[in-house]
Write an enzyme that holds these catalytic residues in place. Structure first.
Site, PDB file in Angstrom:
ATOM      1  CB  SER A   1      -1.171 -10.983  20.800  1.00 18.98           C
ATOM      2  OG  SER A   1      -0.162 -10.092  21.035  1.00 18.98           O
TER       3      SER A   1
ATOM      4  CD  GLU B   1       0.640 -10.343  24.620  1.00 19.63           C
ATOM      5  OE1 GLU B   1       0.537 -10.648  23.414  1.00 19.63           O
ATOM      6  OE2 GLU B   1       1.620 -10.672  25.327  1.00 19.63           O
TER       7      GLU B   1
ATOM      8  NE  ARG C   1       4.484  -7.411  22.508  1.00 21.28           N
ATOM      9  CZ  ARG C   1       5.187  -8.020  21.539  1.00 21.28           C
ATOM     10  NH1 ARG C   1       4.737  -9.144  20.964  1.00 21.28           N
ATOM     11  NH2 ARG C   1       6.345  -7.502  21.146  1.00 21.28           N
TER      12      ARG C   1
ATOM     13  CG  HIS D   1       9.782 -14.529  24.470  1.00 26.12           C
ATOM     14  ND1 HIS D   1       9.663 -13.930  25.708  1.00 26.12           N
ATOM     15  CD2 HIS D   1       8.515 -14.685  24.001  1.00 26.12           C
ATOM     16  CE1 HIS D   1       8.373 -13.724  25.942  1.00 26.12           C
ATOM     17  NE2 HIS D   1       7.666 -14.175  24.956  1.00 26.12           N
TER      18      HIS D   1
ATOM     19  CE  LYS E   1       4.817 -15.434  26.971  1.00 26.20           C
ATOM     20  NZ  LYS E   1       4.163 -14.347  26.239  1.00 26.20           N
TER      21      LYS E   1
ATOM     22  CB  THR F   1       1.580  -9.274  18.048  1.00 27.87           C
ATOM     23  OG1 THR F   1       1.374 -10.557  18.653  1.00 27.87           O
ATOM     24  CG2 THR F   1       0.351  -8.401  18.194  1.00 27.87           C
TER      25      THR F   1
HETATM   26  O1  LIG Z   1       5.180 -14.091  23.950  1.00 26.06           O
HETATM   27  C1  LIG Z   1       4.229 -14.007  23.210  1.00 26.06           C
HETATM   28  C2  LIG Z   1       3.982 -14.988  22.112  1.00 26.06           C
HETATM   29  C3  LIG Z   1       4.072 -14.297  20.776  1.00 26.06           C
HETATM   30  O2  LIG Z   1       5.401 -13.852  20.580  1.00 26.06           O
HETATM   31  C4  LIG Z   1       3.721 -15.286  19.675  1.00 26.06           C
HETATM   32  O3  LIG Z   1       4.686 -15.824  19.078  1.00 26.06           O
HETATM   33  O4  LIG Z   1       2.537 -15.517  19.453  1.00 26.06           O
HETATM   34  C5  LIG Z   1       3.160 -13.095  20.732  1.00 26.06           C
HETATM   35  C6  LIG Z   1       3.475 -12.111  21.867  1.00 26.06           C
HETATM   36  O5  LIG Z   1       2.621 -10.998  21.797  1.00 26.06           O
HETATM   37  C7  LIG Z   1       3.343 -12.814  23.193  1.00 26.06           C
HETATM   38  O6  LIG Z   1       3.679 -11.906  24.272  1.00 26.06           O
END
Ligand SMILES: O=C1C[C@@](O)(C(=O)O)C[C@@H](O)[C@@H]1O
Length: 227
Positions: A21, A40, A42, A124, A149, A206
């Site tokens: 990420s 990824e 962000r 999340h 996820k 990130t």
């Molecule tokens: O949702 C996730 C997981 C994440 O939040 C992490 O805890 O590694 C990092 C984010 O960029 C990703 O979209």
């Protein structure tokens, strides 16, 4: 359908997919050099990202590109509504392979799928769900995404064990992870127990608790070396 418990752990090793990420395009080459399954972007953390930027990236990267706009409610910096989300992502979508879509933006999932993009349907929470809440969330995410996820926040060691159990029993594919640094050690164990994907960094995390991709690969190698 739960995880095939008859397969050796070493088989799972080959199933594990690492996503790096990044929150700034200047980090892309360093991330690509680690040869992750996907990178990824962000977008909610980036000052700017144009179609020309992604066209340049695509010319030198054969891996998968995942676009993510994380809402403020789920740990990110994007405070817009679903239509603003679509406006932010639509010109970049042709260069992506996958898109992370939270439930609040899922009214655009059919449009994203019509463009042949894989959807990571994400949720999340700063809470630790019970079994019914986890299953319900998983089912809801699967209504609009190929890869659900679920990122939760364990509060005590019993939650860590419970989350591993959810991961074992969940239908696959799934990505299960944790928020915060308190239970970062669960990230590799969730991979071993059936989460197919781990988010890592290549020098600039990130999120709290992320491991460098080389650390994660080495931890998994050591955990599974006797298999
Ligand atoms: O949702 C996730 C997981 C994440 O939040 C992490 O805890 O590694 C990092 C984010 O960029 C990703 O979209």
């Amino acid at each position: 359908m739960g995880w095939n418990h008859n397969r050796p752990l070493s088989w799972r090793w080959f199933q594990m997919k690492y996503i790096i990420s990044i929150n700034d395009l200047s980090q892309f080459d360093v991330a690509a050099a680690e040869d992750p399954w996907a990178i990824e972007l962000r977008l909610d953390l980036m000052e700017a990202c144009t179609p020309a930027d992604l066209q340049a990236i695509r010319s030198g990267w054969n891996g998968l590109l995942l676009l993510t706009i994380r809402s403020t409610d789920e740990g990110g910096r994007f405070a817009g509504d679903a239509d603003e989300w679509k406006r932010r992502i639509e010109l970049l979508l042709p260069y992506a392979d996958m898109v992370d879509i939270e439930r609040r933006f899922s009214l655009h999932a059919d449009w994203v799928r019509s463009l042949k993009k894989t959807i990571i349907a994400s949720y999340h929470t700063e809470e630790m769900p019970d079994s019914d809440q986890f299953s319900l969330c998983e089912q809801e995410l699967r209504t609009y995404g190929e890869i659900p996820k679920i990122v939760v926040s364990p509060k005590k060691n019993e939650d860590a064990v419970t989350l591993l159990g959810y991961t074992i029993e969940a239908e696959k594919p799934i990505c299960v992870s944790i928020m915060g640094s308190g239970y970062a050690w669960l990230r590799p164990l969730l991979l071993v127990m059936g989460s197919g994907y781990a988010y890592c960094h290549a020098g600039n995390a990130t999120a709290l608790g992320q491991y460098h991709i080389r650390e994660m690969r080495e931890i998994i190698r050591l955990l599974l070396k006797s298999q």
